[in-house]
Design a protein around this motif. Structure first.
Motif, mmCIF file in Angstrom:
data_model
loop_
_atom_site.group_PDB
_atom_site.id
_atom_site.type_symbol
_atom_site.label_atom_id
_atom_site.label_comp_id
_atom_site.label_asym_id
_atom_site.label_seq_id
_atom_site.Cartn_x
_atom_site.Cartn_y
_atom_site.Cartn_z
ATOM 1 N N LYS A 88 24.650 47.403 -8.958
ATOM 2 C CA LYS A 88 23.759 48.421 -9.277
ATOM 3 C C LYS A 88 23.629 48.281 -10.864
ATOM 4 N N TYR A 89 22.341 48.758 -10.979
ATOM 5 C CA TYR A 89 21.797 48.954 -12.729
ATOM 6 C C TYR A 89 21.761 47.623 -13.267
ATOM 7 N N LEU A 90 21.478 46.666 -12.411
ATOM 8 C CA LEU A 90 21.305 45.228 -12.984
ATOM 9 C C LEU A 90 20.109 45.390 -13.913
ATOM 10 N N MET A 91 18.935 45.724 -13.314
ATOM 11 C CA MET A 91 17.808 45.742 -13.987
ATOM 12 C C MET A 91 17.921 46.360 -15.367
ATOM 13 N N GLN A 92 18.342 47.772 -15.019
ATOM 14 C CA GLN A 92 18.457 48.592 -16.395
ATOM 15 C C GLN A 92 19.361 48.078 -17.521
ATOM 16 N N ALA A 93 20.445 47.203 -17.000
ATOM 17 C CA ALA A 93 21.329 46.658 -17.977
ATOM 18 C C ALA A 93 20.733 45.933 -18.827
ATOM 19 N N TYR A 94 19.555 44.850 -18.141
ATOM 20 C CA TYR A 94 19.059 43.766 -18.738
ATOM 21 C C TYR A 94 18.150 44.401 -19.797
ATOM 22 N N VAL A 95 17.417 45.652 -19.423
ATOM 23 C CA VAL A 95 16.514 46.342 -20.195
ATOM 24 C C VAL A 95 17.383 46.722 -21.818
ATOM 25 N N ALA A 96 18.589 47.424 -21.213
ATOM 26 C CA ALA A 96 19.174 47.898 -22.481
ATOM 27 C C ALA A 96 19.681 46.631 -23.351
ATOM 28 N N LYS A 97 20.164 45.661 -22.844
ATOM 29 C CA LYS A 97 20.552 44.403 -23.427
ATOM 30 C C LYS A 97 19.348 43.708 -24.249
ATOM 31 N N GLY A 98 18.423 43.662 -23.669
ATOM 32 C CA GLY A 98 17.115 43.172 -24.506
ATOM 33 C C GLY A 98 16.753 44.260 -25.890
ATOM 34 N N ASN A 99 16.729 45.405 -25.372
ATOM 35 C CA ASN A 99 16.449 46.514 -26.634
ATOM 36 C C ASN A 99 17.191 46.382 -27.648
ATOM 37 N N CYS A 100 18.657 46.338 -27.178
ATOM 38 C CA CYS A 100 19.516 46.063 -28.419
ATOM 39 C C CYS A 100 19.665 44.726 -29.234
ATOM 40 N N LEU A 101 19.197 43.847 -28.570
ATOM 41 C CA LEU A 101 18.908 42.663 -29.205
ATOM 42 C C LEU A 101 17.871 42.704 -30.191
ATOM 43 N N ASP A 102 16.979 43.324 -29.549
ATOM 44 C CA ASP A 102 15.702 43.622 -30.352
ATOM 45 C C ASP A 102 15.949 44.484 -31.578
ATOM 46 N N ALA A 103 16.849 45.498 -31.430
ATOM 47 C CA ALA A 103 17.078 46.328 -32.466
ATOM 48 C C ALA A 103 18.082 45.535 -33.631
ATOM 49 N N LEU A 104 18.700 44.789 -32.948
ATOM 50 C CA LEU A 104 19.462 43.885 -34.026
ATOM 51 C C LEU A 104 18.827 42.775 -34.787
ATOM 52 N N GLY A 105 17.349 42.810 -34.483
ATOM 53 C CA GLY A 105 16.683 41.718 -35.113
ATOM 54 C C GLY A 105 16.757 40.435 -34.420
#
Length: 237
Positions: A88-105
């Motif tokens: 569960k929460y696979l899609m949400q985890a992908y979104v969170a991962k993408g957001n974090c990577l974006d925030a890290l440049g």
């Protein structure tokens, strides 16, 4: 026989209590998170993991709290764990991962993450929206438009997708398309904190020829000067 039944009853009760305890921990952690007490939320989630080491729910909530704390590396670690558990929460985890990577440049890695998620999970408006937002922030407007259009196709009632499309069209000088997207955003979200800014942009686009006639009603007066030749020709296609 009675002893066996008592043991089974005890085991079932213990499992139920442990499960309830996890849920209670998560509820308390979310309350701390919503109150801005992020460190206390993390402490609660860590206690919950002592009960169930691989609780996808707890690990995901930790990822979200770390992200709000702007501890992106920790958030990335926990989001990746959720993805690896593939539950569960696979899609949400992908979104969170993408957001974090974006925030890290690491926007390139964020884009790859969203595309991988779409390939694995299938069409999902949140994945397309976040992909489009990353493209938009990179100035890749064509790719952003394609992603946002896909987000709207998957969920026509997602306000943020219409909002982003409106800004995107405005940046490209496509005034009519921008107005249509922003108007639809206001139809979906007429009274939020974002609505007033959108309303002002609409007024600016039409030199003030926009009037709010009701809580959810907006009147737009079009004039020939408000649409350039390029925009008119686009409408005829």
């Amino acid at each position: 026989m009675k002893n066996l039944l008592l043991i089974l009853s005890f085991l079932i009760s213990s499992i139920a209590v442990a499960q309830k305890t996890i849920e209670d921990y998560v509820k308390q952690g979310i309350e701390y998170h919503d109150a801005g007490k992020y460190e206390m939320a993390i402490e609660v989630y860590q206690q919950a993991l002592l009960q169930e080491e691989n609780s996808v729910l707890v690990i995901y909530e930790m990822a979200m709290t770390y992200m709000y704390m702007k501890q992106y590396e920790n958030a990335l670690k926990h989001a990746s764990t959720v993805i690896n558990l593939d539950d569960k929460y696979l899609m949400q985890a992908y979104v969170a991962k993408g957001n974090c990577l974006d925030a890290l440049g690491k926007s390139g890695e964020a884009i790859k993450t969203y595309k991988k998620a779409i390939k694995k999970i299938g069409d999902n408006y949140m994945l397309y929206y976040n992909l489009g937002l990353t493209y938009y922030n990179q100035g890749k407007l064509k790719e952003a438009e394609e992603s946002i259009t896909n987000a709207i196709k998957n969920n026509p009632n997602h306000p943020s997708s219409h909002l982003l499309l409106g800004y995107l069209m405005n940046n490209q000088g496509n005034k009519v398309q921008s107005i249509l997207a922003l108007h639809y955003f206001l139809f979906l979200e007429p009274n939020s904190g974002r609505s007033s800014g959108v309303f002002e942009l609409l007024k600016k686009q039409f030199s003030g020829n926009v009037e709010r006639t009701g809580p959810t009603d907006i009147s737009i007066l079009l004039s020939p000067e408000s649409m350039d030749k390029k925009t008119n020709s686009d409408l005829l296609k």
